[in-house]
Design a protein around this motif. Structure first.
Motif, PDB file in Angstrom:
ATOM      1  N   PRO A 159      22.722  20.141 -10.436  1.00 56.82           N
ATOM      2  CA  PRO A 159      23.416  21.035  -9.726  1.00 56.82           C
ATOM      3  C   PRO A 159      22.218  21.756  -8.508  1.00 56.82           C
ATOM      4  CG  PRO A 159      23.336  21.556 -12.061  1.00 56.82           C
ATOM      5  CD  PRO A 159      22.547  20.292 -12.084  1.00 56.82           C
ATOM      6  N   GLY A 160      22.713  21.735  -7.354  1.00 59.58           N
ATOM      7  CA  GLY A 160      22.190  22.062  -6.026  1.00 59.58           C
ATOM      8  C   GLY A 160      21.625  20.612  -5.593  1.00 59.58           C
ATOM      9  N   GLY A 161      21.700  19.562  -5.906  1.00 59.96           N
ATOM     10  CA  GLY A 161      21.378  18.423  -5.507  1.00 59.96           C
ATOM     11  C   GLY A 161      22.226  17.976  -4.365  1.00 59.96           C
ATOM     12  N   THR A 162      21.697  17.060  -3.795  1.00 62.16           N
ATOM     13  CA  THR A 162      22.340  16.376  -2.348  1.00 62.16           C
ATOM     14  C   THR A 162      22.694  15.132  -2.519  1.00 62.16           C
ATOM     15  OG1 THR A 162      20.610  17.858  -1.278  1.00 62.16           O
ATOM     16  CG2 THR A 162      21.862  16.291  -0.101  1.00 62.16           C
ATOM     17  N   LEU A 163      24.088  15.017  -1.763  1.00 57.27           N
ATOM     18  CA  LEU A 163      24.480  13.475  -1.639  1.00 57.27           C
ATOM     19  C   LEU A 163      24.681  13.196  -0.301  1.00 57.27           C
ATOM     20  CD1 LEU A 163      26.104  10.931  -2.266  1.00 57.27           C
ATOM     21  CD2 LEU A 163      28.210  12.346  -2.322  1.00 57.27           C
ATOM     22  N   VAL A 164      23.988  12.288   0.266  1.00 60.47           N
ATOM     23  CA  VAL A 164      23.948  11.933   1.807  1.00 60.47           C
ATOM     24  C   VAL A 164      24.820  10.485   1.938  1.00 60.47           C
ATOM     25  CG1 VAL A 164      22.752  10.900   3.681  1.00 60.47           C
ATOM     26  CG2 VAL A 164      22.099  12.921   2.247  1.00 60.47           C
ATOM     27  N   ILE A 165      25.874  10.191   2.840  1.00 61.34           N
ATOM     28  CA  ILE A 165      26.427   9.018   3.066  1.00 61.34           C
ATOM     29  C   ILE A 165      26.363   8.610   4.320  1.00 61.34           C
ATOM     30  CG2 ILE A 165      28.736   7.946   2.978  1.00 61.34           C
ATOM     31  CD1 ILE A 165      29.566  10.115   0.748  1.00 61.34           C
ATOM     32  N   ILE A 166      26.007   7.468   4.821  1.00 64.47           N
ATOM     33  CA  ILE A 166      26.051   6.866   5.919  1.00 64.47           C
ATOM     34  C   ILE A 166      27.051   5.654   5.924  1.00 64.47           C
ATOM     35  CG2 ILE A 166      24.614   5.765   7.807  1.00 64.47           C
ATOM     36  CD1 ILE A 166      22.218   6.985   6.284  1.00 64.47           C
ATOM     37  N   ASP A 167      27.990   5.697   6.980  1.00 61.10           N
ATOM     38  CA  ASP A 167      28.680   4.500   6.982  1.00 61.10           C
ATOM     39  C   ASP A 167      29.379   4.342   8.301  1.00 61.10           C
ATOM     40  OD1 ASP A 167      30.312   2.365   5.809  1.00 61.10           O
ATOM     41  OD2 ASP A 167      31.142   3.567   4.094  1.00 61.10           O
ATOM     42  N   HIS A 168      29.910   2.903   8.548  1.00 64.68           N
ATOM     43  CA  HIS A 168      30.638   2.636   9.742  1.00 64.68           C
ATOM     44  C   HIS A 168      31.995   3.436   9.876  1.00 64.68           C
ATOM     45  CE1 HIS A 168      27.927  -0.618   9.723  1.00 64.68           C
ATOM     46  NE2 HIS A 168      28.007  -1.094   8.404  1.00 64.68           N
ATOM     47  N   ALA A 169      31.862   3.998  11.134  1.00 64.79           N
ATOM     48  CA  ALA A 169      33.145   4.758  11.475  1.00 64.79           C
ATOM     49  C   ALA A 169      34.223   3.951  11.803  1.00 64.79           C
ATOM     50  CB  ALA A 169      32.930   5.809  12.386  1.00 64.79           C
ATOM     51  N   ALA A 170      35.522   4.103  11.238  1.00 65.03           N
ATOM     52  CA  ALA A 170      36.720   3.786  11.649  1.00 65.03           C
ATOM     53  C   ALA A 170      37.444   4.786  12.963  1.00 65.03           C
ATOM     54  CB  ALA A 170      37.711   3.180  10.689  1.00 65.03           C
ATOM     55  N   VAL A 171      38.487   4.139  13.594  1.00 63.24           N
ATOM     56  CA  VAL A 171      39.048   5.323  14.435  1.00 63.24           C
ATOM     57  C   VAL A 171      39.736   6.368  13.626  1.00 63.24           C
ATOM     58  CG1 VAL A 171      39.470   3.375  16.061  1.00 63.24           C
ATOM     59  CG2 VAL A 171      41.093   3.828  14.351  1.00 63.24           C
ATOM     60  N   ASP A 172      40.037   7.512  14.078  1.00 65.38           N
ATOM     61  CA  ASP A 172      40.524   8.616  13.456  1.00 65.38           C
ATOM     62  C   ASP A 172      41.947   8.125  12.809  1.00 65.38           C
ATOM     63  OD1 ASP A 172      38.408   9.910  13.946  1.00 65.38           O
ATOM     64  OD2 ASP A 172      39.265  11.354  15.625  1.00 65.38           O
ATOM     65  N   GLY A 173      42.003   8.613  11.785  1.00 63.83           N
ATOM     66  CA  GLY A 173      43.678   8.153  11.180  1.00 63.83           C
ATOM     67  C   GLY A 173      43.595   6.584  10.590  1.00 63.83           C
TER      68      GLY A 173
END
Length: 239
Positions: A159-173
């Motif tokens: 509880p109170g911990g952190t999740l960090v996600i880095i990823d390659h972006a696709a086009v919106d939608g």
């Protein structure tokens, strides 16, 4: 004239103060500067901005961290150094790679099997970190229940911990199928799915964004490999 000089001096002081404030914490700087890091890793630093990523993640000395699918260990080695001897890093690898990872693990790094909805670390973690992997949850060959996987991730974090996600972006939608065809994902999909698991979105970093990437190419295409537009999201588990 005196007023102009005074204003210029104040501006210089403000800029200097901002520069000092912008410096990463010493334990992060030391982790990135660690001479034991492979030369091949260092060559990727300009593109991957590791100091900015670790600072944004908020990793602290003594933290218990799990890195999901660490690949060659680029971030694992720095996370290990950043948490120090009182901290722990669990490297969550595919089950098929577990024994090999155990033989290669050093210091405070302990490999564990990443088994989808059954995923669990030996103890709750302060920080969960994953780079360029979340889109893999949607690969057809894995046939994962992504909602169940995200719930397992949620349950693994304190509880109170952190999740960090880095990823390659696709086009919106973009449809989920681009995970297979381009190894990308629409950032809005990630945010929606992770929040549905109970996490609260708390911020993002633009350190590895690249507007020159039109997001239509496979991330392994030589023209864009290592230079993709990437989003960096931070979530918190309430508590």
């Amino acid at each position: 004239m005196k007023r102009s000089l005074l204003l210029a001096a104040c501006a210089a002081i403000s800029m200097a103060a901002a520069s000092v404030q912008a410096a990463p914490p010493a334990h992060v700087t030391a982790a990135v500067a660690n001479p034991d890091r492979p030369a091949a890793d260092r060559e990727r630093d300009d593109a991957r901005k590791p100091a900015e990523m670790l600072e944004f993640a908020g990793v602290k000395q003594g933290d218990v961290v799990v890195e999901l699918i660490p690949g060659g260990g680029y971030f694992t080695r720095m996370l290990s150094a950043a948490v120090g001897p009182t901290g722990k890093v669990f490297a969550a690898v595919p089950a098929a790679d577990l024994e090999k990872a155990k033989t290669e693990a050093k210091g405070n790094v302990t490999p564990v099997a990443m088994t989808g909805p059954a995923f669990k670390t030996p103890e709750p973690v302060d920080l969960m970190f994953t780079a360029q992997n979340y889109h893999d949850f949607h690969l057809k060959r894995f046939n994962l229940d992504v909602a169940a996987v995200n719930k397992a991730l949620f349950d693994t974090i304190k509880p109170g911990g952190t999740l960090v996600i880095i990823d390659h972006a696709a086009v919106d939608g973009a449809p989920l199928e681009v995970a297979d065809s381009l190894h990308r994902i629409d950032p809005a999909v990630v945010k929606r799915e992770v929040e549905a698991a109970g996490f609260k979105f708390v911020g993002e970093s633009n350190a590895v964004r690249n507007s020159a990437d039109d997001k239509t190419k496979l991330v392994f295409d030589p023209s864009i490999r290592g230079k993709t537009d990437q989003f960096v999201f931070k979530f918190k588990k309430p508590g």
